[in-house]
Design an enzyme around this catalytic site. Structure first.
Site, PDB file in Angstrom:
ATOM      1  N   ARG A  60      31.740  24.287  41.233  1.00 42.78           N
ATOM      2  CA  ARG A  60      32.125  25.699  41.270  1.00 42.78           C
ATOM      3  C   ARG A  60      31.580  26.358  40.009  1.00 42.78           C
ATOM      4  NH1 ARG A  60      36.965  26.601  44.666  1.00 42.78           N
ATOM      5  NH2 ARG A  60      37.599  24.613  45.608  1.00 42.78           N
TER       6      ARG A  60
ATOM      7  N   ASP B  30      27.252  30.419  45.119  1.00 43.03           N
ATOM      8  CA  ASP B  30      26.800  29.659  43.954  1.00 43.03           C
ATOM      9  C   ASP B  30      25.385  29.132  44.148  1.00 43.03           C
ATOM     10  OD1 ASP B  30      30.066  28.252  43.062  1.00 43.03           O
ATOM     11  OD2 ASP B  30      29.169  30.239  42.762  1.00 43.03           O
TER      12      ASP B  30
ATOM     13  N   HIS C 113      30.301  30.994  36.716  1.00 39.74           N
ATOM     14  CA  HIS C 113      30.837  32.340  36.953  1.00 39.74           C
ATOM     15  C   HIS C 113      31.261  33.034  35.664  1.00 39.74           C
ATOM     16  CE1 HIS C 113      32.255  30.595  41.065  1.00 39.74           C
ATOM     17  NE2 HIS C 113      30.943  30.728  41.015  1.00 39.74           N
TER      18      HIS C 113
ATOM     19  N   ASN D 165      45.375  30.742  37.760  1.00 38.45           N
ATOM     20  CA  ASN D 165      44.662  30.369  38.983  1.00 38.45           C
ATOM     21  C   ASN D 165      44.765  28.867  39.203  1.00 38.45           C
ATOM     22  OD1 ASN D 165      43.730  33.042  39.206  1.00 38.45           O
ATOM     23  ND2 ASN D 165      41.947  32.604  37.930  1.00 38.45           N
TER      24      ASN D 165
ATOM     25  N   ARG E 191      60.759   6.947  30.668  1.00 37.26           N
ATOM     26  CA  ARG E 191      60.676   7.668  31.963  1.00 37.26           C
ATOM     27  C   ARG E 191      59.250   8.157  32.224  1.00 37.26           C
ATOM     28  NH1 ARG E 191      64.676  12.287  30.370  1.00 37.26           N
ATOM     29  NH2 ARG E 191      63.449  11.922  28.469  1.00 37.26           N
TER      30      ARG E 191
ATOM     31  N   GLU F 278      54.797  20.128  25.826  1.00 35.12           N
ATOM     32  CA  GLU F 278      54.700  21.588  25.805  1.00 35.12           C
ATOM     33  C   GLU F 278      53.220  21.924  26.037  1.00 35.12           C
ATOM     34  OE1 GLU F 278      56.078  23.116  22.097  1.00 35.12           O
ATOM     35  OE2 GLU F 278      58.193  22.612  22.452  1.00 35.12           O
TER      36      GLU F 278
ATOM     37  N   GLN G  48      46.881  36.180  34.217  1.00 36.98           N
ATOM     38  CA  GLN G  48      46.796  35.609  35.570  1.00 36.98           C
ATOM     39  C   GLN G  48      46.549  34.120  35.468  1.00 36.98           C
ATOM     40  OE1 GLN G  48      44.213  37.787  38.383  1.00 36.98           O
ATOM     41  NE2 GLN G  48      43.364  35.805  39.090  1.00 36.98           N
TER      42      GLN G  48
ATOM     43  N   LYS H 144      39.098  32.098  29.527  1.00 35.31           N
ATOM     44  CA  LYS H 144      39.704  31.125  30.447  1.00 35.31           C
ATOM     45  C   LYS H 144      40.203  29.909  29.679  1.00 35.31           C
ATOM     46  CE  LYS H 144      36.480  32.589  34.021  1.00 35.31           C
ATOM     47  NZ  LYS H 144      35.261  32.263  34.787  1.00 35.31           N
TER      48      LYS H 144
ATOM     49  N   HIS I 260      31.228  30.036  33.216  1.00 39.50           N
ATOM     50  CA  HIS I 260      32.056  28.836  33.363  1.00 39.50           C
ATOM     51  C   HIS I 260      31.822  28.187  34.707  1.00 39.50           C
ATOM     52  CE1 HIS I 260      35.966  26.926  34.678  1.00 39.50           C
ATOM     53  NE2 HIS I 260      35.532  26.146  33.714  1.00 39.50           N
TER      54      HIS I 260
ATOM     55  N   TYR J  17      43.889  27.266  35.773  1.00 42.55           N
ATOM     56  CA  TYR J  17      43.390  27.986  34.610  1.00 42.55           C
ATOM     57  C   TYR J  17      44.021  29.356  34.470  1.00 42.55           C
ATOM     58  CZ  TYR J  17      39.731  29.452  37.932  1.00 42.55           C
ATOM     59  OH  TYR J  17      39.028  29.905  39.020  1.00 42.55           O
TER      60      TYR J  17
HETATM   61  C1  LIG Z   1      38.415  33.832  41.145  1.00 40.26           C
HETATM   62  C2  LIG Z   1      39.274  34.429  42.216  1.00 40.26           C
HETATM   63  C3  LIG Z   1      38.945  34.312  43.544  1.00 40.26           C
HETATM   64  N1  LIG Z   1      39.759  34.867  44.493  1.00 40.26           N
HETATM   65  C4  LIG Z   1      39.397  34.701  45.902  1.00 40.26           C
HETATM   66  C5  LIG Z   1      38.004  35.206  46.267  1.00 40.26           C
HETATM   67  C6  LIG Z   1      37.577  34.264  47.372  1.00 40.26           C
HETATM   68  O1  LIG Z   1      38.076  34.742  48.614  1.00 40.26           O
HETATM   69  C7  LIG Z   1      38.292  32.955  47.045  1.00 40.26           C
HETATM   70  C8  LIG Z   1      37.401  31.941  46.366  1.00 40.26           C
HETATM   71  O2  LIG Z   1      36.771  32.577  45.261  1.00 40.26           O
HETATM   72  P1  LIG Z   1      35.556  31.864  44.534  1.00 40.26           P
HETATM   73  O3  LIG Z   1      34.632  31.296  45.562  1.00 40.26           O
HETATM   74  O4  LIG Z   1      35.002  32.814  43.493  1.00 40.26           O
HETATM   75  O5  LIG Z   1      36.322  30.671  43.811  1.00 40.26           O
HETATM   76  P2  LIG Z   1      35.594  29.576  42.856  1.00 40.26           P
HETATM   77  O6  LIG Z   1      34.234  29.253  43.350  1.00 40.26           O
HETATM   78  O7  LIG Z   1      36.614  28.519  42.681  1.00 40.26           O
HETATM   79  O8  LIG Z   1      35.384  30.339  41.487  1.00 40.26           O
HETATM   80  C9  LIG Z   1      36.294  30.190  40.432  1.00 40.26           C
HETATM   81  O9  LIG Z   1      35.990  29.012  39.748  1.00 40.26           O
HETATM   82  C10 LIG Z   1      35.025  29.125  38.702  1.00 40.26           C
HETATM   83  C11 LIG Z   1      34.837  27.780  38.060  1.00 40.26           C
HETATM   84  C12 LIG Z   1      35.432  30.154  37.737  1.00 40.26           C
HETATM   85  O10 LIG Z   1      35.369  30.003  36.507  1.00 40.26           O
HETATM   86  C13 LIG Z   1      35.847  31.435  38.270  1.00 40.26           C
HETATM   87  O11 LIG Z   1      36.935  31.919  37.479  1.00 40.26           O
HETATM   88  C14 LIG Z   1      36.251  31.505  39.666  1.00 40.26           C
HETATM   89  O12 LIG Z   1      35.325  32.382  40.252  1.00 40.26           O
HETATM   90  O13 LIG Z   1      39.368  33.304  46.164  1.00 40.26           O
HETATM   91  C15 LIG Z   1      40.911  35.562  44.178  1.00 40.26           C
HETATM   92  O14 LIG Z   1      41.640  36.059  45.055  1.00 40.26           O
HETATM   93  N2  LIG Z   1      41.249  35.697  42.855  1.00 40.26           N
HETATM   94  C16 LIG Z   1      40.468  35.151  41.857  1.00 40.26           C
HETATM   95  O15 LIG Z   1      40.827  35.280  40.660  1.00 40.26           O
END
Ligand SMILES: Cc1cn([C@H]2C[C@H](O)[C@@H](COP(=O)(O)OP(=O)(O)O[C@H]3O[C@H](C)C(=O)[C@H](O)[C@H]3O)O2)c(=O)[nH]c1=O
Length: 190
Positions: A59, A170, A62, A48, A23, A28, A46, A72, A119, A132
């Site tokens: 991205r 960024d 951070h 994401n 299939r 796990e 949490q 993470k 990261h 993640y």
């Molecule tokens: C990280 C995060 C973001 N947000 C909101 C804040 C912004 O309105 C929107 C996008 O956030 P950001 O531009 O920081 O997302 P990424 O650029 O994907 O950043 C992430 O991806 C890189 C690779 C990482 O390792 C970080 O954990 C994380 O910052 O989501 C949330 O509501 N909760 C959260 O935990």
């Protein structure tokens, strides 16, 4: 569950076992007992998910400052990424050095990146979904980062800058030398 410590040994590639049959397969993905036996008393609070429409979406890099630094555990559910973890622990023998690992749905691997690392990832295919787990809740006031193309980091991103998509945040992140070392090295690497 195969745990492979990378050349910065606190960063670990984790590959869950797949039970294949006619299939498809069952796997796990995560077991706290096996993870904690290898990594220590780390718990996740949490989960994401991000979707990046195009290849070349970058991205990062951070991290969240203490006291809410985030460990993470990252995996790629569709598409493909090159995942990068930069050691920013003051006192670490690998300070400023990084691990890079390709994560895809095909290899099914996680990358564990403990507190103390910046990261980031770049997508290698369109429609890339990344899931993640993190060890501290999101805290915008502690959200921080360093420049993806900081020459001091010598990260060999596999695409030219002109073909990349980055957020304004960024694009304007500081260089590592411009920030106070955000973390202190601790032998546990938790
Ligand atoms: C990280 C995060 C973001 N947000 C909101 C804040 C912004 O309105 C929107 C996008 O956030 P950001 O531009 O920081 O997302 P990424 O650029 O994907 O950043 C992430 O991806 C890189 C690779 C990482 O390792 C970080 O954990 C994380 O910052 O989501 C949330 O509501 N909760 C959260 O935990």
């Amino acid at each position: 569950m195969l745990f492979e410590r990378q050349f910065i040994p606190d960063v670990i590639k984790i590959t869950p076992k797949r039970h294949g049959d006619d299939r498809g397969f069952f796997s796990e993905l995560f077991r706290e007992d096996q993870f904690q036996a290898e990594v220590g008393p780390v718990r996740f609070v949490q989960d994401n998910q991000s979707l990046s429409a195009t290849a070349g979406t970058l991205r990062g890099l951070h991290f969240q400052r203490e006291p809410v630094g985030q460990g993470k555990l990252i995996r790629c559910l569709s598409g493909a990424i090159l995942d990068v973890a930069v050691d920013i622990r003051s006192g670490s023998s690998t300070y400023g050095q990084h691990v890079a690992a390709e994560l895809t749905p095909e290899n099914g691997a996680w990358l564990w990146i403990p507190v103390g690392f910046a990261h980031g990832f770049v997508t290698l295919k369109p429609e890339t979904t990344v899931l993640y787990k993190v060890t501290s809740y999101y805290s915008p006031e502690h959200d921080s980062g360093i420049r993806w193309n900081d020459p001091a980091l010598s990260i060999n991103w596999p695409m030219p800058e002109a073909s990349l998509t980055l957020s304004a945040k960024d694009q304007t992140a500081p260089l590592l030398e411009q920030i106070e070392p955000p973390f202190q090295y601790a032998a546990t690497g938790a």
